[in-house]
Design an enzyme around this catalytic site. Sequence first.
Site, short mmCIF file in Angstrom:
data_model
loop_
_atom_site.label_atom_id
_atom_site.label_comp_id
_atom_site.label_asym_id
_atom_site.label_seq_id
_atom_site.Cartn_x
_atom_site.Cartn_y
_atom_site.Cartn_z
N GLY A 15 0.86 -1.19 0.00
CA GLY A 15 0.00 0.00 0.00
C GLY A 15 0.89 1.23 0.00
O GLY A 15 1.92 1.25 -0.65
N LYS A 21 4.43 2.78 9.58
CA LYS A 21 5.30 3.93 9.84
C LYS A 21 4.58 5.08 10.54
O LYS A 21 5.06 5.62 11.52
CB LYS A 21 5.91 4.43 8.53
N THR A 27 -1.21 -2.76 8.21
CA THR A 27 -2.40 -3.36 7.59
C THR A 27 -1.97 -4.08 6.31
O THR A 27 -1.30 -3.49 5.46
CB THR A 27 -3.45 -2.29 7.21
N ASN A 29 -2.64 -5.20 2.81
CA ASN A 29 -3.56 -4.72 1.78
C ASN A 29 -3.82 -5.78 0.72
O ASN A 29 -2.91 -6.47 0.29
CB ASN A 29 -2.98 -3.47 1.11
N GLU A 79 -7.98 -3.35 3.87
CA GLU A 79 -6.74 -3.54 4.63
C GLU A 79 -7.02 -4.22 5.96
O GLU A 79 -7.91 -3.79 6.69
CB GLU A 79 -6.12 -2.19 4.96
N ARG A 104 -18.16 0.21 12.49
CA ARG A 104 -18.53 1.63 12.29
C ARG A 104 -18.20 2.06 10.87
O ARG A 104 -17.42 1.41 10.18
CB ARG A 104 -17.76 2.50 13.30
C1 LIG Z 1 -9.38 -0.82 12.30
C2 LIG Z 1 -9.06 0.28 11.33
C3 LIG Z 1 -9.86 1.41 11.29
C4 LIG Z 1 -9.58 2.44 10.39
N1 LIG Z 1 -10.39 3.56 10.37
C5 LIG Z 1 -10.12 4.57 9.52
C6 LIG Z 1 -10.96 5.73 9.48
O1 LIG Z 1 -11.97 5.85 10.18
N2 LIG Z 1 -10.61 6.73 8.62
C7 LIG Z 1 -9.51 6.65 7.81
O2 LIG Z 1 -9.25 7.59 7.07
N3 LIG Z 1 -8.72 5.55 7.80
C8 LIG Z 1 -9.00 4.51 8.64
N4 LIG Z 1 -8.20 3.39 8.65
C9 LIG Z 1 -7.23 3.21 7.58
C10 LIG Z 1 -5.87 3.79 7.86
O3 LIG Z 1 -5.87 5.15 7.52
C11 LIG Z 1 -4.97 2.97 6.95
O4 LIG Z 1 -4.85 1.69 7.49
C12 LIG Z 1 -3.63 3.59 6.75
O5 LIG Z 1 -3.79 4.69 5.88
C13 LIG Z 1 -2.60 2.62 6.19
O6 LIG Z 1 -2.62 2.59 4.79
P1 LIG Z 1 -1.55 1.75 3.95
O7 LIG Z 1 -1.84 0.31 4.14
O8 LIG Z 1 -1.78 2.18 2.53
O9 LIG Z 1 -0.18 2.11 4.44
C14 LIG Z 1 -8.47 2.34 9.53
C15 LIG Z 1 -7.65 1.20 9.57
C16 LIG Z 1 -7.93 0.17 10.46
C17 LIG Z 1 -7.05 -1.04 10.48
N1 LIG Z 2 0.00 -7.87 12.55
C1 LIG Z 2 0.06 -7.52 11.25
N2 LIG Z 2 -1.06 -7.24 10.54
C2 LIG Z 2 -0.98 -6.90 9.24
N3 LIG Z 2 0.17 -6.77 8.55
C3 LIG Z 2 1.34 -7.04 9.19
C4 LIG Z 2 1.32 -7.42 10.56
N4 LIG Z 2 2.63 -7.63 10.95
C5 LIG Z 2 3.40 -7.41 9.89
N5 LIG Z 2 2.65 -7.04 8.80
C6 LIG Z 2 3.22 -6.71 7.48
O1 LIG Z 2 3.12 -5.31 7.33
C7 LIG Z 2 2.56 -4.98 6.05
C8 LIG Z 2 1.66 -3.77 6.16
O2 LIG Z 2 2.30 -2.61 6.64
P1 LIG Z 2 1.79 -1.19 6.12
O3 LIG Z 2 2.64 -0.19 6.83
O4 LIG Z 2 0.31 -1.09 6.22
O5 LIG Z 2 2.28 -1.20 4.63
P2 LIG Z 2 1.47 -1.17 3.24
O6 LIG Z 2 1.12 0.26 3.02
O7 LIG Z 2 2.44 -1.68 2.22
O8 LIG Z 2 0.25 -2.02 3.40
C9 LIG Z 2 1.75 -6.19 5.66
O9 LIG Z 2 1.63 -6.32 4.24
C10 LIG Z 2 2.52 -7.36 6.28
O10 LIG Z 2 3.49 -7.84 5.36
MG LIG Z 3 -1.31 -1.50 4.73
#
Ligand SMILES: Cc1cc2nc3c(=O)[nH]c(=O)nc-3n(C[C@H](O)[C@H](O)[C@H](O)COP(=O)(O)O)c2cc1C
Ligand SMILES: Nc1ncnc2c1ncn2[C@@H]1O[C@H](COP(=O)(O)OP(=O)(O)O)[C@@H](O)[C@H]1O
Ligand SMILES: [Mg+2]
Length: 155
Positions: A15, A21, A27, A29, A79, A104
């Site tokens: 993602g 970070k 998460t 993706n 995610e 939610r």
């Molecule tokens: C349980 C959970 C709840 C979330 N709720 C929101 C939300 O309400 N609003 C939002 O903008 N992002 C929400 N996010 C998404 C985060 O912004 C997102 O995981 C983050 O941008 C990481 O993106 P990446 O995987 O592209 O790095 C949520 C993520 C999780 C795991």
């Molecule tokens: N407990 C966990 N839950 C989800 N992803 C995890 C976990 N521990 C390690 N990871 C790793 O971290 C990556 C996600 O990190 P994230 O910062 O959200 O990066 P991205 O934006 O590439 O999804 C996952 O693709 C997986 O390889």
């Molecule tokens: Mg992610």
Amino acid sequence: MRHLPYFCRGQVVRGFGRGSKQLGIPTANFPEQVVDNLPADVSTGIYYGWASVGSGDVHKMVVSIGWNPYYKNTKKSMETHIMHTFKEDFYGEILNVAIVGYLRPEKNFDSLESLISAIQADIEEAKKRLDLPEHLKFKEDNFFQVPKGKIMNGH
Ligand SMILES: Cc1cc2nc3c(=O)[nH]c(=O)nc-3n(C[C@H](O)[C@H](O)[C@H](O)COP(=O)(O)O)c2cc1C
Ligand SMILES: Nc1ncnc2c1ncn2[C@@H]1O[C@H](COP(=O)(O)OP(=O)(O)O)[C@@H](O)[C@H]1O
Ligand SMILES: [Mg+2]
């Protein structure tokens, strides 16, 4: 939610790298293709359920489906944060998820801290709800027992 439980698998892709970070909450993706195959009436929002990586153990998870209003993404994403500490990243592996409940809608927040607190509250709430027998039973579902190589998306 008419479609719950909803089972799907897909390969873990990269993602924006914000989860770990910026939020301290990684998460995993799913690819666009898996997101596009979600039933049209699965609303965006935050859900909880069970997940496994490859043929590994089944853990509690929370999953966010939508556009991440805080980051104003232009593509819908799905995610999953797994409530387990993994030794290493698992990009490219198959993630199996069973979504069993809804928490939610997605929201915007006025600070990164409030987004993080909301996600942490979701995690705590999900952990509690998943201990209820009606949700706990899906941890043992056949979905997690079958060979994990095949990519599918459905019920
Ligand atoms: C349980 C959970 C709840 C979330 N709720 C929101 C939300 O309400 N609003 C939002 O903008 N992002 C929400 N996010 C998404 C985060 O912004 C997102 O995981 C983050 O941008 C990481 O993106 P990446 O995987 O592209 O790095 C949520 C993520 C999780 C795991
Ligand atoms: N407990 C966990 N839950 C989800 N992803 C995890 C976990 N521990 C390690 N990871 C790793 O971290 C990556 C996600 O990190 P994230 O910062 O959200 O990066 P991205 O934006 O590439 O999804 C996952 O693709 C997986 O390889
Ligand atoms: Mg992610």
